[in-house]
Design a protein around this motif. Sequence first.
Motif, PDB file in Angstrom:
ATOM      1  N   UNK A 103       0.853  -1.186   0.000  1.00  0.00           N
ATOM      2  CA  UNK A 103       0.000   0.000   0.000  1.00  0.00           C
ATOM      3  C   UNK A 103       0.892   1.241   0.000  1.00  0.00           C
ATOM      4  N   UNK A 104       0.797   2.148  -0.964  1.00  0.00           N
ATOM      5  CA  UNK A 104      -0.031   2.007  -2.169  1.00  0.00           C
ATOM      6  C   UNK A 104       0.521   0.924  -3.081  1.00  0.00           C
ATOM      7  N   UNK A 105      -0.372   0.323  -3.840  1.00  0.00           N
ATOM      8  CA  UNK A 105       0.032  -0.785  -4.704  1.00  0.00           C
ATOM      9  C   UNK A 105       0.488  -0.268  -6.051  1.00  0.00           C
ATOM     10  N   UNK A 106       1.695  -0.649  -6.416  1.00  0.00           N
ATOM     11  CA  UNK A 106       2.187  -0.371  -7.752  1.00  0.00           C
ATOM     12  C   UNK A 106       3.207  -1.450  -8.097  1.00  0.00           C
ATOM     13  N   UNK A 107       3.491  -1.595  -9.390  1.00  0.00           N
ATOM     14  CA  UNK A 107       4.403  -2.627  -9.873  1.00  0.00           C
ATOM     15  C   UNK A 107       5.755  -1.985 -10.169  1.00  0.00           C
ATOM     16  N   UNK A 108       6.747  -2.281  -9.317  1.00  0.00           N
ATOM     17  CA  UNK A 108       8.018  -1.576  -9.428  1.00  0.00           C
ATOM     18  C   UNK A 108       9.124  -2.367 -10.111  1.00  0.00           C
ATOM     19  N   UNK A 109       9.013  -3.670 -10.159  1.00  0.00           N
ATOM     20  CA  UNK A 109       9.969  -4.490 -10.907  1.00  0.00           C
ATOM     21  C   UNK A 109       9.181  -5.464 -11.769  1.00  0.00           C
ATOM     22  N   UNK A 110       9.621  -5.607 -13.022  1.00  0.00           N
ATOM     23  CA  UNK A 110       8.934  -6.444 -13.994  1.00  0.00           C
ATOM     24  C   UNK A 110       9.906  -7.436 -14.631  1.00  0.00           C
ATOM     25  N   UNK A 111       9.377  -8.602 -15.019  1.00  0.00           N
ATOM     26  CA  UNK A 111      10.120  -9.475 -15.906  1.00  0.00           C
ATOM     27  C   UNK A 111      10.048  -8.921 -17.326  1.00  0.00           C
ATOM     28  N   UNK A 112      10.797  -9.532 -18.230  1.00  0.00           N
ATOM     29  CA  UNK A 112      10.831  -9.004 -19.599  1.00  0.00           C
ATOM     30  C   UNK A 112       9.621  -9.439 -20.418  1.00  0.00           C
ATOM     31  N   UNK A 113       8.862 -10.396 -19.900  1.00  0.00           N
ATOM     32  CA  UNK A 113       7.655 -10.844 -20.584  1.00  0.00           C
ATOM     33  C   UNK A 113       7.868 -12.127 -21.361  1.00  0.00           C
ATOM     34  N   UNK A 114       6.801 -12.920 -21.440  1.00  0.00           N
ATOM     35  CA  UNK A 114       6.834 -14.178 -22.193  1.00  0.00           C
ATOM     36  C   UNK A 114       5.608 -14.229 -23.090  1.00  0.00           C
TER      37      UNK A 114
END
Lengths: 120, 107
Positions: A103-114
């Motif tokens: 909280x607050x919710x956010x996406x701070x690290x991502x994979x490169x995607x598949x």
Amino acid sequence: QLQLQESGPGLVKPSETLSLTCTVSSGSISSSSYYWGWIRQPPGKGLEWIGSMSYSGNTYYNPSLKSRVTISVDTSKHLFALKLNSVTAADTAVYFCARQTAIPAYFDYWGQGALVTVSS
Amino acid sequence: DIQMTQSPSSLSASVGDRVTITCRASQNINSFLNWYQQKPGKAPNLLIYAASSLQSGVPSRFSGSGSGTDFTLTISSLQPEDFATYYCQQSYNTPWTFGQGTKVDIK
């Protein structure tokens, strides 16, 4: 720096189950401050949140997919997983895993995607 | 579900321009609004969280403002590396939802 890496089949047949894993490295998956989530993006389209899970097992899903989705965490292997069953062509998308703050919710690290394609 | 609507859907701008992107929520979301930048073939990158907090490592030319239902992402002086698609995302209620995106390209 935290790193996330998706892995899994790139091609799934209609009506079968899509399975992906996300391996977390250079950081802990067992922190109570974070959730671990999946987001997808059909080719040429926008982003759709699938669901998120804490390391302790607290899980919440997008109601539009809830009946078909399972997210699980394996802290011993430093990974979390997505299963989406009864797939159709509409599930063809790039699937991203990401770390979500609480909280607050956010996406701070991502994979490169598949990219996962649903086709016979 | 909370609907997020961005405007414009696309815009053309030149290096050095000031660029403003708007995001409107279908209901009050206080300041639970995040902004991401996505380049082709890449994962989204967090720029702004909680409406106006700059994520660590993000250049200060990016700023966010707003609360309630109306929010703005501003790039004060557009740089070549800023040509990308920008998404807003609400985190007031699950399901978390994203705007449809705003593509910024070169004039």
